[in-house]
Design an enzyme around this catalytic site. Structure first.
Site, PDB file in Angstrom:
ATOM      1  CD  GLU A  17      -4.950   3.641  -2.242  1.00 18.47           C
ATOM      2  OE1 GLU A  17      -5.816   4.410  -1.782  1.00 18.47           O
ATOM      3  OE2 GLU A  17      -3.840   4.020  -2.634  1.00 18.47           O
ATOM      4  CE  LYS A  63      -1.609   6.849  -3.530  1.00 22.16           C
ATOM      5  NZ  LYS A  63      -2.036   5.924  -2.462  1.00 22.16           N
ATOM      6  CG  ASP A  78      -1.659   1.248   1.490  1.00 21.67           C
ATOM      7  OD1 ASP A  78      -1.689   2.100   0.575  1.00 21.67           O
ATOM      8  OD2 ASP A  78      -2.227   1.395   2.595  1.00 21.67           O
TER       9      ASP A  78
END
Ligand code: AMP
Length: 628
Positions: A168, A69, A8
């Site tokens: 996700e 990100k 993750d």
């Protein structure tokens, strides 16, 4: 086979997990922590990653890169407003992409993300006693092709074979599904450090199907931190007339203190924020202290506007899945920010259900990614993972109309083929314009790419059969092929690393489409009426050209109607008028054919075919090249 991990790669924190004894487990890093801050710092020759980088951020604000990100796979134009907010330097690269500048050296978001990934993989390798080489990496559901590709590249730079990029929320449901049996409708509410995602999934019998996704790319725990910072800085300014936000070092300290206070307020009713020597008094040059109490009630007041912003995406996700709140069997919380009691409260209020907290919200995504890695390497059986596309994909057709091939929220991987035709007689090439979006007209949607298919044999308009195939793979990467059926000539494009949509744009486009639905319908109907009239005009023109024996007198009436039609196609904005003209022109054409073809007024076979083809297939309006 070597073990494959699940990663993750979060905006604020990252987690790595692996399948052990049939269960996904989190691997602790070299510092002994289960989560690793997604932070990279440069200090002279030193490169720091994770907690050590985060810890020195306050002393090295320009050399500490965090929340990268937000920038990955995006263009400078998309992120420039965010670049201003960062304490470090973000500039436009020569290619229009994003670069971080530290001590005169430039880095891409991929390189920085790769440094985080490498630390995770190396630390995990230590724990496992073998080098980690294969990974599944998760991304937010709204990541576009460019962002997914960039994430994949970050993995490659880190020396990893990226087996799959997984959404996700899907990963979260995957981790959750392992413990559950039977069919359930699950809503995944993911509020992390920087992004908010909602997904509705069908879970059961080892199959996970994402029914819908929605979200907000600019909503997360750091916004809560900023809300506290604004309040602290405002109060401080009121008292000392010093704006702490102007001093990058002070700002960094404020941010850290705000996050710490926020986390404490998840379990305590109040906390103290104390920052000695935060500034100098401009008059006396004496050091100034910030020392204040923050109650949970005050904190909730500060973040109330942020919390309200979860409503829209939640409602949208339910609407897209054609469900109401009462249809949801289970609500899963994902992301560190769901630990805030007010967040849990608003989820419960909106969905009328106590959210499930049996899965650790910080780890659940990585655990799911590990399960997926297990599926792909054959360690886990009986699970099929289905995902969806967040926006519709299609092609531009005649009159600037957007014709969808793949609808929004379609399960991927998906392959759709449709047959199109040409707009003009003897058109030997078409341009395939690949678009993404929800609006009815092509120009309102996002251009993903375009390519030419040449070498179509000269034929009347509407005759050629051009097969267009959209192939969207499990990573969300799109391959488009166009094939002319009679010759087998093909051309194609792969949409990757292109300047595509930011998540923000996705949200804007979905909202836009709703806001402009009526106007779009009208524009589309007008374009269709024009296309219809133009089709009849083409047939009439061809009849005139072919009718060698007809006299000028016989042609006159139809000729005038053809000219009138051409003018209307260019200028007319009244749909009814266009329809009337098309009807009248068709009648005149019929009459003309009856008068000039005494055997019964039948059009030659080819023409009839062309006319019926033109009716069946959408026409690609291209910068066509006439035969020659
Ligand atoms: P994630 O992206 O899932 O790692 O979430 C990170 C975000 O969760 C950051 O903004 C953290 O400050 C926030 N966070 C982590 N733990 C807590 C907590 N106990 N209470 C409130 N926020 C938290």
């Amino acid at each position: 086979m070597a073990k494959a991990v699940g990663i993750d790669l979060g905006t604020t924190n990252s987690v790595i997990a692996v399948m052990e004894g049939g269960e996904p487990v989190v691997l602790v890093n070299a510092e002994g922590n289960r989560t690793t801050p997604s932070v990279v710092a440069f200090k002279g020759d030193q490169r720091l990653v994770g907690q050590v980088a985060k810890r020195q951020a306050v002393l090295n604000p320009k050399g500490t890169l965090f929340e990268i990100k937000r920038f990955i796979g995006r263009t400078w134009d998309e992120i420039k407003h965010e670049a201003e907010r960062a304490p470090y330097e973000v500039v436009r690269g020569d290619d229009g992409g994003v670069r971080f500048v530290v001590e005169g050296k430039q880095y891409t978001p991929e390189e920085i993300s790769a440094m985080v990934l490498r630390k995770l993989a190396e630390d995990a390798g230590e724990r496992l006693g073998e080098k980690v080489t294969k990974a599944v990496i998760t991304v937010p559901a709204y990541f576009n092709n460019a962002q997914r590709e960039a994430t994949q590249n970050a993995g490659r730079i880190a020396g990893l074979e990226v087996l799959r990029i997984v959404n996700e929320p899907t990963a979260a449901a995957l981790a959750y599904g392992l413990e559950k049996k039977g069919n359930e409708t699950v809503l995944v509410f993911d509020l992390g450090g920087g992004t908010f995602d909602v997904s509705v999934l069908e879970v059961g019998d080892g199959v996970f199907e994402v029914r819908s996704t929605s979200g907000d790319t600019h909503l997360g725990g750091s916004d809560m931190d900023y809300a506290i910072v604004q309040w602290l800085a405002d109060e401080f300014q009121k008292e000392y007339s010093v704006d702490l936000r102007k001093d990058k070092q002070a700002l960094q300290r404020l941010l850290e203190a705000a996050e710490k206070a926020k986390i404490e307020l998840s379990s305590l009713p109040e906390t103290t924020i104390s920052l000695p020597f935060i500034a100098m008094d401009p008059g006396s040059n004496a050091p100034l202290y910030l020392d204040t109490k923050l109650t949970r009630a005050k904190f909730e007041e500060l973040i109330a506007p942020l919390l309200q912003r979860v409503r829209g995406p939640l409602e949208q996700a339910l609407k897209d899945a054609k469900l109401s709140a009462s249809d949801i069997d289970e609500v899963i919380l994902v992301g560190g920010s769901t630990r805030v009691p007010a967040v849990k409260a608003i989820v419960k209020e909106i969905l009328g259900k106590e959210p499930n907290q049996s899965v650790n919200p910080d780890e659940v995504v990585a655990l799911g990614a590990a399960v997926q890695a297990g599926v792909l390497t054959g360690t886990v059986d009986d699970i099929v993972l289905l995902d969806v596309t967040p926006l519709s994909l299609g092609v531009e057709t005649k009159g600037g109309v957007f014709t969808k091939l793949i609808d929004r929220n379609t399960t991927v991987p998906v392959r759709k083929t449709e047959v199109f035709s040409t707009a003009s007689n003897n058109q030997t090439g078409v341009e395939v314009v690949v678009l993404q979006g929800e609006r009815a007209m092509a120009s309102q949607n996002k251009l993903l790419g375009r390519f030419q298919l040449e070498g179509i044999p000269p034929m009347p308009a509407g005759m050629p059969q051009i097969e267009i195939t959209y192939d969207l793979d499990a990573n969300g990467i799109l391959h488009v092929t166009a094939k002319e059926k009679s010759t087998g000539k093909e051309a194609s494009i792969t949409i990757q690393n292109t300047t595509t949509l930011s998540e923000e744009e996705v949200e804007r486009m979905v909202k836009d489409a709703q806001a402009h639905a009526e106007e779009d319908r009208k524009a589309r109907e007008l374009a269709e009426a024009k296309n219809q009239l133009d089709g009849v005009r083409l047939q009439a023109q061809k009849a005139l050209d072919d009718a060698e024996g007809a006299t000028d007198e016989q042609k006159k009436d139809l000729q005038a109607a053809v000219e009138q039609a051409q003018k209307a196609v260019d200028e007319e904005t009244d749909k009814g008028r266009l329809e009337t003209l098309a009807r009248e022109l068709a009648e005149k054409l019929q009459l003309f054919q009856a008068n000039t073809q005494p055997q019964g007024g039948q059009a030659p076979e080819g023409e009839a075919q062309a006319a019926s083809d033109a009716g069946d297939d959408d026409v690609i309006d291209a910068d066509f090249k006439p035969a020659g």
